[in-house]
Every structure is written in C-alpha cells, then in structure tokens.
Scaffold this motif. Structure first.
Motif: not given
Length: 649
Positions: A456-476
């Motif tokens: 988030w601190a690095t210049p550039g727009k951001k994209l994060l896949f669902m589940g990674q925002e709460f540290a999903q422990p398993t693969e999608w």
C-alpha cells in the motif's frame, strides 16, 4: 420493443468497415414490431455456411420452419413472428462440408444455466439511478484506486451450496467492500462460460452475464447498487482466446471464422482454446462491441484485459509459430486491435479505465495511441514477482536479495502501474499469501502484515484478491464459499483491521496516491542497509506538499533506537504500525518522536525509532492547531474494532 437497427446494406457496410456501429444492435435477437406484427428479428454472421435456420421454443426446435435469408457480407437474417421474449433459441448451421450443428448466439444477451447451452431472447427495462456517478467517473491517475478482486460464485453461497443471486450479492458485497474502504471491485467469472473450473476465463457469451446468478437485470442491479455506495466496478475481459466447445464460437460456420485458420496461430496449446483472428474486421468489431456493451449498457467502469502478452507475441508458449510480415514475433494485427479497442472505448465510454494484464516488458502499454497501446493501467507483474520472491526468502538470506524491493523504483514511472496480488497467486499449490511467509504462525502473520503495508505504501494503484484481506490460510477453491467466518477470529481479524486502515490511509492522504505514476511520489531515505534489511522512504504529494515516512524492518530482530533521517525537525506522530496490538502484533512503543538536529541519511534531521521484527512503521510530522484537531478526526484512524459486515450465511 427494441429500436434495433435493420439488417440493411448501409448498416452492414458500416459494421464490416469497422465504423462505430455497435454490432449487437444489428445481430443477435431483438424483439421488434414489423408492419404491425410483433416478433423477434434474428441476425448472425456465418459467411461460409450453406444454410442457416433459427430454431427454438417458438418452432419446437424444428430446423425447417424458420430458414434465414442470406444477406450481404456473409450475414443472415430472419424475422420470426411467433418468437417472444424469454424463449430459448439457437442457430442451426450447415457448413460447406455438409455437417449441421446447433450454435449459441455470439451476441446472445442471456443463456440457459450450464450445462444447457441455448441462448434466450431477452430484453427487459432497467431503471438506472447512477446518473451522477456515470457523469463523474474517471480513470484519473491522481485518484486513489484500491481494488477488491472477487469471484462472485465463490465469494458467498446459499446454504444449499447454490450461487447467490446478483441482488443478494449486491447488498452483502457492497456492505463489506465499503466497510473495508475499497474504491472498486473487480469481478472475474461474470461473462457466460460453460465450465466452472475455468473461473470464467473461457467465455462463450461475450455479451451476457452468466445466468448462474440471475438475469442481466439482476447484474445491472448489482452495478447500480455498488455505484450508489460509491464503489466502481471493473470486469475481467478475455479477448485473447475462447473455448473449443462445439456449441460456441469455434468453427462457427463449419470453418475457422472467429479464430485464425492455421493452428500455429489460431490454437493455444496450454489452454486448449482458439485464438481470435484479429485480421478480420468482423471479429474486431465483435470484440470491441462486447467491451462497449459492458461499459455502456451495464455501466461497468472498467475492463481488465486478460493475458495481453499471449495476444502480443506470435511465439507465446509455442515452439512452432508464423513470423509477421517483417519476420518478427509480434502479432501486428493484435497490436492494431488493442490500439483500436482503447481508442474506441475511451471515445464511446468516457471515464472508464482499461487495464492490461501484460507480463512482459512490451513498451508503451499505457502510452496513448498511436505511439503506444493506449491502456490506462498495467499490472505490475515484475513488482509482484520480485516482492513475493523476497518475502518468501528466509529472513537470514534476505540481505542477499535486498534490492529486489528497490528495483521497482528504477522503472515504476515507465507505465501506469497497478500493484496486483490476484487469484493467480493463491492457487495451483502456490499457497495462500500468509502461508507463503516463512516462520511459525506468528512470524507468518507479521511478515504478511509487513508485505501488505509495503504494498500500500509503494506508488501504484492496489488490487488484492478476496480472502487475502483476512489472511485466509488455505488456497482459493472456486467450488466453495470464501471462509469469511475466519475474519471474526483474532489472528485473522488483525490482518483485516490492517487492510481496512491501509485503505483509509491510502484514500485519505494525498501523498499516498496523488503521485502514484510520477517520480516525485517517492523519495528514498535509506535503500542500502543490506545488513539490517531495513528500508526507509518518503511518500510525497508534489501538489499539496503533504508527505509521510515509511520504515520497514524485514527481519525477525528488534532494532532499538534505529536512526532514520528526516527532512524537517519537530514532533512526529505514528500513522500506522503493523506491530500494533489491534493488528495482532506486540504493540511496540516508540521513544520520544522528536526529530534531532543532527543529520542522517543525507537529511538535516533524524528520528530514533524502535523497529519491531518484520514490521512497517508509517510516520508524519505532527500537525498543530486546527490541523491537529482535524488529524484526530482522520477517517484513516477509524475504530479498528468495528464489526465487519457481509458474513456469508
């Protein structure tokens, strides 16, 4: 009834000469009234067919009742008085070899739920209420863009395991995304496709949202509702290839039509798909018309163009290939198509953003045509690969890979970049994001929090896949609903709190987004402390003058009273620490945050900071007076303990 354009010579001429006539206004199925008689006008492009008829519920799928008339330029048309809105239909096509097949309508706007493949005559009104949003939407480079990438069929499901309707998803997803502070959602798997396991990347219905989750009007409701909440909508769009399913586009009139005829150019071996023939005007207009359909009729705010590299290079993932007319490896027809695409959609759908998933160093992806391809943004695949490789390293060896994290700065202004951690990074045994981090469970979460903060601190727009925002422990897993319940558990809730606050900082502080694509947006303070694996840089807003300091300690070692140079003296305040207790850290306290007068790192002043293990610290000069009161009300520091909405049932 529809105001569909007639299939006459003038409109067909505009279509085949790549004028700005939307092809779906001519072709497909349109309920109309002709000479006082209600019915449906059907149109299809099948230049090499010997015979075409339209079959459906209106004639018992009898191929003799409604033959189509051959028109100019290989188009066929028929008016069927007995056809009505909501009825199923297909085109029955006899090719030059005498074989007859039933085909889906390439311009179909609604389809049966898979595995059935019939198109459905469909035209329903929808009352949009997002006029203000549409008038003001913009792909402006100085705006914050934080994208939540979502696979709707697996974000949440009904208790019986079936898909939620678009309208239900509108409210659940809208509530969750606004709580998290994202500016946009990016939806994959929306366009009609036969195989769930393709995640929607093998499309058969380029003009239709998948019927798995409802009707086209249900999907419009989703977009309209998200707009009402201030959330933009981007769709994944796949103009690079299409599946070989017999009911689809492949060998549509009994011959290679939408695809290149030579398999060295028209068949993708890795994906078992056909490659579009970008040298045909009709194919180009089919694809551009699809893009316009979503941007104009469905009010979508942007398209993320999938697998652009596979389109640009004739030798992409193949040993046998056909050089272009100059003997090179570039697909000149695909390049011309992408330039034309971006020119047309930016003219016809102002304010939209077109994003390229382009994994090579092809020059000028975000440079306007004619000198470049004309995209608004490009995914930063190089940043993603370098950064993930660094964080996956055992911290003991990170000193030998120190500049993997600084290399992006050497080229980050060469294109307009989106820093993307997409679904591709958490499937096929690659592990989820938190499980990529070395160490025990606590170290993994600390490392992952540091990764997110640097992203988030690095210049550039951001994209994060669902589940990674709460540290999903398993693969999608695309066949299962997202385990959103984990976000209520403390270890996972801490990461969710961090992502929410990062979005607040990113949106609320101009120094974190205004100069994303400019050199002035970042200034290194310390980029070469290899032994300690410490980095320090400033994020700057060259217009308003705001700036903040970012310090990262990327080893599991405390750095006590670590000196960091700063450009001004006085008091500083902590905007964010990934070691905060609310994020799952230890809550390390800082010493006196008063900048000393002695210079350091080439700066006239310096701070002495306690740097927790595997952490990122963000500071800014402390405001005074009215500015201090405003800072106390900064939405970026919203209550991290608020209840997250959107739990799946």
């Amino acid at each position: 009834m529809s105001e569909a354009l007639p299939l006459d010579h003038g409109h067909l001429q505009k279509l085949v000469t790549a004028d700005l006539v939307r092809p779906d206004h001519l072709l497909g199925a349109h309920p109309v009234t002709e000479n006082g008689v209600q019915g449906v006008r059907f149109g299809v492009w099948a230049p090499n067919a010997h015979h075409v008829s339209v079959v459906g519920d209106f004639n018992g799928f009898n191929g003799f009742d409604n033959p189509m008339q051959r028109l100019d330029f290989g188009f066929w048309g028929a008016f069927v008085p007995s056809a009505r809105n909501g009825q199923r239909y297909k085109f029955r096509i006899t090719g030059p070899d005498g074989r007859t097949e039933d085909k889906m309508d390439p311009y179909g706007s609604f389809f049966e739920v898979r595995p059935a493949t019939a198109s459905i005559v469909w035209e329903q009104p929808f009352d949009w209420t997002d006029g203000g949003w549409m008038a003001e939407r913009s792909a402006g480079l100085d705006r914050p863009v934080s994208v939540y990438e979502v696979h709707l069929p697996s974000w949440a499901r009904r208790e019986d395991g079936w898909f939620l309707n678009y309208r239900d998803l509108a409210h659940r997803l809208g509530e969750y995304v606004t709580f998290m502070g994202y500016t946009h959602v990016e939806l994959l798997g929306v366009m009609e496709h036969p195989f769930d396991g393709s995640w929607g990347y093998q499309v058969t219905g380029y003009y239709a949202p998948t019927s798995r989750m409802g009707s086209p009007e249900d999907f419009k409701y989703l977009v309209n509702h998200l707009h009402a909440l201030g959330v933009g909508v981007i769709l994944d769009w796949v103009p690079g290839h299409f599946p070989t399913d017999p009911a689809g586009l492949g060998r549509f009139d009994g011959t290679p039509l939408f695809e290149y005829a030579d398999p060295r150019k028209g068949y993708h071996q890795d994906w078992n798909t056909y490659i579009f023939d970008y040298g045909r005007n009709e194919v180009v207009m089919f694809l551009i018309g699809s893009a316009l359909k979503w941007l104009q009729d469905f009010h979508v705010d942007g398209l993320r163009v999938d697998a652009v590299a596979s389109m640009l290079y004739l030798d992409f993932s193949r040993t046998e290939w056909i050089p272009n007319v100059h003997g090179g490896r570039e697909n000149l027809e695909a390049i011309a198509f992408l330039k034309r695409l971006n020119e047309v959609v930016h003219h016809m759908a102002p304010g939209c953003m077109i994003v390229a998933e382009e994994s090579t160093s092809f020059p000028g992806v975000t440079t306007p045509s004619p000198h470049g391809l004309g995209f608004d943004y490009k995914w930063a695949m190089g940043w993603m690969n370098d950064t993930l490789r660094y964080f996956e390293e055992d911290p003991l060896w990170r000193r030998y890979h120190h500049h993997a994290l600084t290399f992006f700065n050497a080229y980050r202004t060469s294109e307009n970049y989106v820093l993307a951690i997409s679904h591709d990074e958490v499937v096929h045994l690659k592990k989820s994001m938190v499980m990529k981090m070395p160490g025990d469970w606590y170290a993994q979460r600390a490392g992952y929090r540091a990764f997110l903060a640097l992203m988030w601190a690095t210049p550039g727009k951001k994209l994060l896949f669902m589940g990674q925002e709460f540290a999903q422990p398993t693969e999608w897993n695309h066949d299962q609903a997202l385990p959103l319940h984990l976000a209520d558990q403390p270890d996972h809730r801490g990461v969710l709190n961090l992502v929410r606050d990062l979005n607040g900082l990113y949106r609320g502080r101009p120094d974190w987004h205004v100069a994303d694509t400019r050199d002035e947006g970042l200034q290194w303070i310390s980029a070469d402390d290899v032994e300690n694996s410490v980095y320090a840089f400033l994020r700057r807003d060259p217009v308003g003058g705001a700036w903040s300091l970012v310090v990262a300690n990327l080893t599991p070692v405390y750095r006590d009273i670590y000196p960091v140079g700063v450009p001004v003296g006085g008091e500083y305040r902590v905007l964010l620490s990934t070691d905060d207790g609310g994020y799952g850290g230890f809550g390390t306290q800082q010493p006196d945050l008063t900048a000393k007068g002695e210079g350091w790192n080439g700066q006239p002043h310096h701070l002495r900071l306690n740097l927790p293990p595997n952490s990122v610290l963000v500071l800014a000069p402390a405001p005074t007076g009215d500015a201090a009161q405003a800072a106390d009300q900064d939405p970026a520091s919203a209550d991290a303990g608020a209840t997250a909405p959107g739990r799946a049932g």
